[in-house]
Design a protein around this motif. Structure first.
Motif, PDB file in Angstrom:
ATOM      1  N   GLY A 167       6.343  16.231   1.486  1.00 20.80           N
ATOM      2  CA  GLY A 167       6.770  14.964   2.056  1.00 20.80           C
ATOM      3  C   GLY A 167       8.031  14.543   1.342  1.00 20.80           C
ATOM      4  N   PRO A 168       8.826  13.677   1.990  1.00 24.10           N
ATOM      5  CA  PRO A 168      10.068  13.237   1.343  1.00 24.10           C
ATOM      6  C   PRO A 168       9.790  12.416   0.090  1.00 24.10           C
ATOM      7  CG  PRO A 168      10.008  12.617   3.681  1.00 24.10           C
ATOM      8  CD  PRO A 168       8.634  13.076   3.305  1.00 24.10           C
ATOM      9  N   SER A 169      10.815  12.218  -0.699  1.00 18.80           N
ATOM     10  CA  SER A 169      10.737  11.422  -1.909  1.00 18.80           C
ATOM     11  C   SER A 169      10.279  10.002  -1.577  1.00 18.80           C
ATOM     12  CB  SER A 169      12.129  11.409  -2.548  1.00 18.80           C
ATOM     13  OG  SER A 169      12.111  10.620  -3.693  1.00 18.80           O
ATOM     14  N   GLY A 170       9.445   9.431  -2.425  1.00 16.61           N
ATOM     15  CA  GLY A 170       9.011   8.045  -2.238  1.00 16.61           C
ATOM     16  C   GLY A 170       7.776   7.883  -1.368  1.00 16.61           C
ATOM     17  N   TYR A 171       7.184   8.984  -0.906  1.00 15.87           N
ATOM     18  CA  TYR A 171       6.049   8.901   0.012  1.00 15.87           C
ATOM     19  C   TYR A 171       4.686   8.953  -0.684  1.00 15.87           C
ATOM     20  CZ  TYR A 171       8.582   8.662   4.405  1.00 15.87           C
ATOM     21  OH  TYR A 171       9.339   8.236   5.455  1.00 15.87           O
ATOM     22  N   GLY A 172       4.702   8.890  -2.015  1.00 19.96           N
ATOM     23  CA  GLY A 172       3.423   8.766  -2.726  1.00 19.96           C
ATOM     24  C   GLY A 172       2.841  10.074  -3.242  1.00 19.96           C
ATOM     25  N   LYS A 173       3.628  11.122  -3.265  1.00 20.52           N
ATOM     26  CA  LYS A 173       3.109  12.423  -3.712  1.00 20.52           C
ATOM     27  C   LYS A 173       2.707  12.387  -5.193  1.00 20.52           C
ATOM     28  CE  LYS A 173       6.841  14.810  -2.740  1.00 20.52           C
ATOM     29  NZ  LYS A 173       7.697  13.637  -2.405  1.00 20.52           N
ATOM     30  N   SER A 174       3.593  11.825  -6.030  1.00 21.81           N
ATOM     31  CA  SER A 174       3.275  11.784  -7.465  1.00 21.81           C
ATOM     32  C   SER A 174       2.099  10.847  -7.729  1.00 21.81           C
ATOM     33  CB  SER A 174       4.494  11.337  -8.274  1.00 21.81           C
ATOM     34  OG  SER A 174       5.497  12.325  -8.217  1.00 21.81           O
ATOM     35  N   THR A 175       2.043   9.749  -6.987  1.00 18.51           N
ATOM     36  CA  THR A 175       0.918   8.818  -7.128  1.00 18.51           C
ATOM     37  C   THR A 175      -0.390   9.530  -6.796  1.00 18.51           C
ATOM     38  OG1 THR A 175       2.369   6.975  -6.530  1.00 18.51           O
ATOM     39  CG2 THR A 175      -0.006   6.608  -6.311  1.00 18.51           C
ATOM     40  N   LEU A 176      -0.412  10.261  -5.698  1.00 16.57           N
ATOM     41  CA  LEU A 176      -1.624  10.990  -5.307  1.00 16.57           C
ATOM     42  C   LEU A 176      -1.960  12.072  -6.344  1.00 16.57           C
ATOM     43  CD1 LEU A 176      -3.893  11.526  -3.295  1.00 16.57           C
ATOM     44  CD2 LEU A 176      -2.314  12.935  -1.962  1.00 16.57           C
ATOM     45  N   TRP A 236       0.851  -1.192   0.000  1.00 12.99           N
ATOM     46  CA  TRP A 236       0.000   0.000   0.000  1.00 12.99           C
ATOM     47  C   TRP A 236       0.886   1.241   0.000  1.00 12.99           C
ATOM     48  CZ3 TRP A 236      -5.029  -0.127  -0.988  1.00 12.99           C
ATOM     49  CH2 TRP A 236      -5.682  -1.354  -0.871  1.00 12.99           C
ATOM     50  N   ILE A 237       0.522   2.191  -0.875  1.00 18.02           N
ATOM     51  CA  ILE A 237       1.264   3.453  -0.968  1.00 18.02           C
ATOM     52  C   ILE A 237       0.482   4.548  -0.240  1.00 18.02           C
ATOM     53  CG2 ILE A 237       2.286   5.140  -2.558  1.00 18.02           C
ATOM     54  CD1 ILE A 237       3.418   2.554  -3.396  1.00 18.02           C
ATOM     55  N   LEU A 238      -0.838   4.510  -0.410  1.00 16.46           N
ATOM     56  CA  LEU A 238      -1.710   5.494   0.225  1.00 16.46           C
ATOM     57  C   LEU A 238      -2.809   4.756   0.979  1.00 16.46           C
ATOM     58  CD1 LEU A 238      -2.179   7.814  -2.911  1.00 16.46           C
ATOM     59  CD2 LEU A 238      -0.681   8.290  -0.941  1.00 16.46           C
TER      60      LEU A 238
HETATM   61  P1  ADP Z   1       6.992  10.624  -4.495  1.00 12.79           P
HETATM   62  O1  ADP Z   1       6.385  11.380  -5.629  1.00 12.79           O
HETATM   63  O2  ADP Z   1       6.552  11.118  -3.135  1.00 12.79           O
HETATM   64  O3  ADP Z   1       8.471  10.538  -4.584  1.00 12.79           O
HETATM   65  P2  ADP Z   1       5.811   8.279  -5.780  1.00 12.79           P
HETATM   66  O4  ADP Z   1       4.333   8.430  -5.780  1.00 12.79           O
HETATM   67  O5  ADP Z   1       6.537   8.567  -7.028  1.00 12.79           O
HETATM   68  O6  ADP Z   1       6.423   9.127  -4.547  1.00 12.79           O
HETATM   69  O7  ADP Z   1       6.173   6.789  -5.355  1.00 12.79           O
HETATM   70  C1  ADP Z   1       5.642   6.185  -4.184  1.00 12.79           C
HETATM   71  C2  ADP Z   1       6.004   4.713  -4.176  1.00 12.79           C
HETATM   72  O8  ADP Z   1       5.351   4.062  -5.267  1.00 12.79           O
HETATM   73  C3  ADP Z   1       7.484   4.442  -4.365  1.00 12.79           C
HETATM   74  O9  ADP Z   1       7.847   3.380  -3.512  1.00 12.79           O
HETATM   75  C4  ADP Z   1       7.605   4.029  -5.824  1.00 12.79           C
HETATM   76  O10 ADP Z   1       8.661   3.140  -6.027  1.00 12.79           O
HETATM   77  C5  ADP Z   1       6.264   3.350  -6.064  1.00 12.79           C
HETATM   78  N1  ADP Z   1       5.839   3.463  -7.474  1.00 12.79           N
HETATM   79  C6  ADP Z   1       5.718   4.600  -8.201  1.00 12.79           C
HETATM   80  N2  ADP Z   1       5.266   4.342  -9.453  1.00 12.79           N
HETATM   81  C7  ADP Z   1       5.103   2.995  -9.531  1.00 12.79           C
HETATM   82  C8  ADP Z   1       4.660   2.089 -10.564  1.00 12.79           C
HETATM   83  N3  ADP Z   1       4.257   2.543 -11.768  1.00 12.79           N
HETATM   84  N4  ADP Z   1       4.631   0.765 -10.290  1.00 12.79           N
HETATM   85  C9  ADP Z   1       4.993   0.308  -9.058  1.00 12.79           C
HETATM   86  N5  ADP Z   1       5.416   1.108  -8.041  1.00 12.79           N
HETATM   87  C10 ADP Z   1       5.477   2.423  -8.264  1.00 12.79           C
END
Ligand code: ADP
Ligand code: MG
Length: 203
Positions: free
Chosen positions: A36-45, A17-19
């Protein structure tokens, strides 16, 4: 206009789970920093808010209604690496006019010079390119902008120019802005309110 994310949970396929149960809202005229720090799901959200990917559960609402999948989304994303999303062989005028055709007043207010229109993406600076990316997402239906690390690759002077421009656009057009960044100091400078994603995320 109100953009709401309600109880958003997300995982990529069967991954972790990311979010988890993320709820937030942004009104018109607001500039909200999502930090939030890198890898915390900001781009996903960000992608979920813009309707590019579907949440595993929860919903994104615009004025209480779900975002429509077809057509131009009223919630538009601007990325850190715009050059990755465009065809390097196209002229900037074609890239600019792909989604909608901005009028001269819009181009002037964004500081896009006539001479740049004939160039290809590789012949522009990072700041000039981001001006095109801003123009591209300002179609008549756009109500919210999400800027995902938009200025991370720019030097500080260009950063300041781009943010001054963005704040003016958001105020003039009564839009809402989400500034997605790992840089809390930047968010504090630009935004009217700050949200910490790690604090919001009930993982
Ligand atoms: P942020 O923008 O905060 O750096 P991301 O939303 O890019 O965070 O990534 C959050 C987590 O989701 C990371 O662990 C990343 O490796 C994972 N992730 C991002 N994109 C994908 C994808 N397309 N498939 C699987 N995992 C992903
Ligand atoms: Mg990111």
């Amino acid at each position: 206009m109100l953009l709401e994310a309600k109880n958003i949970s997300f995982r990529y396929r069967k991954g972790p789970w990311i979010l988890k149960d993320v709820t937030l809202s942004v009104g018109e005229g607001e500039r909200v920093g999502l930090v939030g720090p890198s890898g915390y799901g900001k781009s996903t959200l960000s992608k979920i808010l813009a309707g590019y990917i579907k949440p595993t559960s929860g919903e994104v609402l615009l004025d209480g209604r779900e975002l429509q999948e077809e057509g131009h989304s009223p919630v538009q994303l601007i990325y850190q690496h715009p050059e990755k999303a465009i065809n390097p062989l196209w002229r900037m005028k074609d890239i600019l006019n792909e989604g909608w055709v901005p009028d001269q007043l819009t181009l002037d207010s964004i500081g896009i010079e006539q001479g740049w229109l004939e160039r290809c993406p590789g012949e522009l600076s990072g700041g000039e390119m981001q001006r095109f990316c801003i123009a591209r997402v300002l179609g008549p239906k756009t109500r919210f902008l999400i800027a995902d690390e938009m200025s991370t690759m720019l030097d500080v002077i260009t950063q300041a120019q781009i943010w001054e421009l963005m704040v003016r656009i958001i105020e003039d057009r009564r839009m809402g802005l989400i500034v997605v960044t790992h840089n809390k100091a930047l968010a504090e400078k630009v935004c009217t309110r700050i949200i910490s994603l790690p604090e919001l995320n009930k993982l």
